[in-house]
Write an enzyme that holds these catalytic residues in place. Structure first.
Site, PDB file in Angstrom:
ATOM      1  N   HIS A  10       2.763  14.292   0.103  1.00 47.34           N
ATOM      2  CA  HIS A  10       2.093  15.521  -0.329  1.00 47.34           C
ATOM      3  C   HIS A  10       3.106  16.649  -0.228  1.00 47.34           C
ATOM      4  CE1 HIS A  10      -1.921  13.831  -0.510  1.00 47.34           C
ATOM      5  NE2 HIS A  10      -1.779  13.319   0.692  1.00 47.34           N
ATOM      6  N   HIS A  30       0.832  -1.215   0.000  1.00 48.18           N
ATOM      7  CA  HIS A  30       0.000   0.000   0.000  1.00 48.18           C
ATOM      8  C   HIS A  30       0.865   1.264   0.000  1.00 48.18           C
ATOM      9  CE1 HIS A  30      -4.021   1.807   1.576  1.00 48.18           C
ATOM     10  NE2 HIS A  30      -3.293   2.752   0.995  1.00 48.18           N
ATOM     11  N   ASP A  87       0.949   2.784   3.691  1.00 49.77           N
ATOM     12  CA  ASP A  87       0.098   3.863   3.164  1.00 49.77           C
ATOM     13  C   ASP A  87       0.941   5.120   2.950  1.00 49.77           C
ATOM     14  OD1 ASP A  87      -2.044   5.245   2.207  1.00 49.77           O
ATOM     15  OD2 ASP A  87      -3.119   5.397   4.109  1.00 49.77           O
TER      16      ASP A  87
HETATM   17  O1  DOR Z   1      -4.200   9.596   4.445  1.00 45.29           O
HETATM   18  C1  DOR Z   1      -4.416   9.076   3.357  1.00 45.29           C
HETATM   19  N1  DOR Z   1      -3.838   9.550   2.237  1.00 45.29           N
HETATM   20  N2  DOR Z   1      -5.246   8.043   3.300  1.00 45.29           N
HETATM   21  C2  DOR Z   1      -5.671   7.560   2.119  1.00 45.29           C
HETATM   22  O2  DOR Z   1      -6.433   6.636   2.116  1.00 45.29           O
HETATM   23  C3  DOR Z   1      -5.232   8.183   0.859  1.00 45.29           C
HETATM   24  C4  DOR Z   1      -3.934   8.836   1.013  1.00 45.29           C
HETATM   25  C5  DOR Z   1      -3.551   9.737  -0.152  1.00 45.29           C
HETATM   26  O3  DOR Z   1      -3.744   9.340  -1.299  1.00 45.29           O
HETATM   27  O4  DOR Z   1      -3.009  10.810   0.100  1.00 45.29           O
END
Ligand code: DOR
Length: 426
Positions: free
Chosen positions: A311, A62, A307
């Site tokens: 960003h 993930h 995960d």
């Molecule tokens: O915190 C998250 N960011 N959870 C997710 O399910 C998606 C992910 C993202 O794509 O930034």
């Protein structure tokens, strides 16, 4: 150099009942000998692994590598760098890209970009529904033929229960599975932080755990009735743990993953109002963390998955309602899971199971092994080396993590993939 001798490491591989100090001789990428003491053959590169553990390398099912569409956050090369620096040699990219990975050409695109990067195995998960809109199923068999290893609309749930049921039946019938981002959007609404004392004290819009728990329950019930597998993404609540335990006890083909951040951080990360703490599902409370740790130890939770969600800095500086959720994780998983070993939640064999063996098997791969005749694919790490999480140490293009400035214990020294060293700590 075709001959390498890795000397003095403590090898752990439950697949081969290995738990002890051995040397590993590698010739042209293959493990040719594992023995308690091997003298360096002429011309061999000797790698000192004293004080290190050596385990089969890790698989993360993930991650978000943001290609296509948002490569200012991460790309497949920088994502791969971050993976191998974390000891991973296989990663599965989420399909919530722009456009979403909902057709075979995009699946092939990611595989090709991963091969070009050449550092690790980069595999795609494809969307469950077209454009991840939750309505119409994708062409799952074509996507699977193209190389998609499973199906998910991650970043968003499959809200419509009928669509989810059809998706599970279809994916299951072609030997694959659906992984769900469990969130009832009518309950999470505009919530930002876990509904609890901290959100209340800070005046942050609350996001109740029921938003996750009700969807986990729905998916478990669907799995039980259809007989088809379902995988629960980033499980974060103590009630969710109980639901998965119940479904497993009932014989449902349910599996679950937990992230390093949900195992380690609580909603107290919000106390400085920094949106680096914003993630979906949200950081929870101590009781949840404790339940997740024991669930990982006992087998209710099968897999650690990061995960890894990069960003850009300006995005994470936006106000809490507008800031995107997510934090990076590939380089922090090992030290966080090692911390649980140090605290006696489980042992090193379990660490290898949840970070290497189980995730590889989940996506149909044969996990790497420390065994003569196998290709060298392992991670060498110092379990006691302390390092600071700072911008320089982070290989990812994005630096969004609440761990910035903190110390972690446990450092990857070498990662071997396809017989070659793809990462060396300097
Ligand atoms: O915190 C998250 N960011 N959870 C997710 O399910 C998606 C992910 C993202 O794509 O930034």
């Amino acid at each position: 150099m075709s001959l390498k001798l890795v000397k003095g490491g403590h090898l752990i591989d439950p697949q081969n009942s290995l738990n002890g100090k051995y040397d590993i001789l590698i010739d042209r990428g293959k493990i040719v000998k594992i023995d308690s003491s091997i003298s360096p053959p002429p011309g061999a590169e000797v790698i000192n692994a004293e004080n290190c553990f050596i385990t089969p390398s890790f698989t993360d099912i993930h991650v978000h590598f943001r290609d296509p569409g948002q490569t200012y956050k991460e790309d497949i090369f920088t994502g791969s760098l971050s993976a191998v620096a974390g000891g991973y040699t296989t990663v599965v990219c989420m399909p919530n890209t722009l456009p979403a990975v909902d057709e075979p050409s995009l699946v092939r695109y990611i595989i090709e970009k991963g091969e070009e990067a050449g550092l690790c195995r980069v595999l795609p998960a494809a969307a469950v529904t077209k454009e991840r809109k939750g309505k119409e199923l994708t062409e799952m068999s074509l996507l699977k033929e193209a190389g998609a290893v499973y199906f998910t609309d991650d970043g968003a749930p499959v809200i419509d229960t009928h669509v989810m049921r059809k998706a599970m039946e279809y994916a299951g019938s072609i030997g694959s599975f659906v992984a769900d981002h469990c969130e009832d959007l009518s309950l999470s609404a505009d919530g930002v932080a876990h509904e609890g004392e901290i959100a209340a004290a800070l005046g942050l819009p609350p996001l109740p755990p029921e938003a996750e728990d009700t969807m986990i329950a729905r998916d478990c019930v669907l799995s039980m009735h259809t007989g088809m597998p379902v995988h629960i993404c980033h499980l974060s609540t103590k009630v969710g743990v109980e639901i998965v335990a119940w479904a497993k006890a009932m014989g449902a083909k349910v599996s679950a993953e937990v992230t390093p951040h949900h195992l380690y951080l609580t909603d107290e990360e919000w106390l400085d109002f920094d949106c680096k703490a914003k993630v979906s599902p949200p950081l929870r409370e101590h009781e949840d963390i404790e339940a997740l740790r024991w669930a990982l130890a006992s087998g209710i939770i099968d897999i650690v998955a990061t995960d890894h969600a990069p960003h850009a800095q300006q995005e994470k500086m936006a106000e809490h309602q507008h800031c995107p959720p997510g934090m990076i994780g590939l380089q922090f998983a090992l030290p966080i899971v090692l911390e649980l070993v140090r605290k006696d939640y489980f042992d090193m064999n379990r660490l290898v199971e949840v970070m290497s063996i189980n995730p590889a098997k989940k996506i149909g791969l044969i996990p790497p092994q420390l065994k003569e005749g196998e290709t060298a694919e392992f991670t060498v790490f110092d379990p006691s080396e302390s390092w600071e999480v700072n911008e320089e140490a982070i290989k990812s293009k994005s630096k969004n993590t609440p761990l910035l400035g903190r110390k972690l214990i446990g450092k990857v020294k070498y990662t071997f993939f396809e017989g070659k060293i793809v990462y060396r700590d300097r």
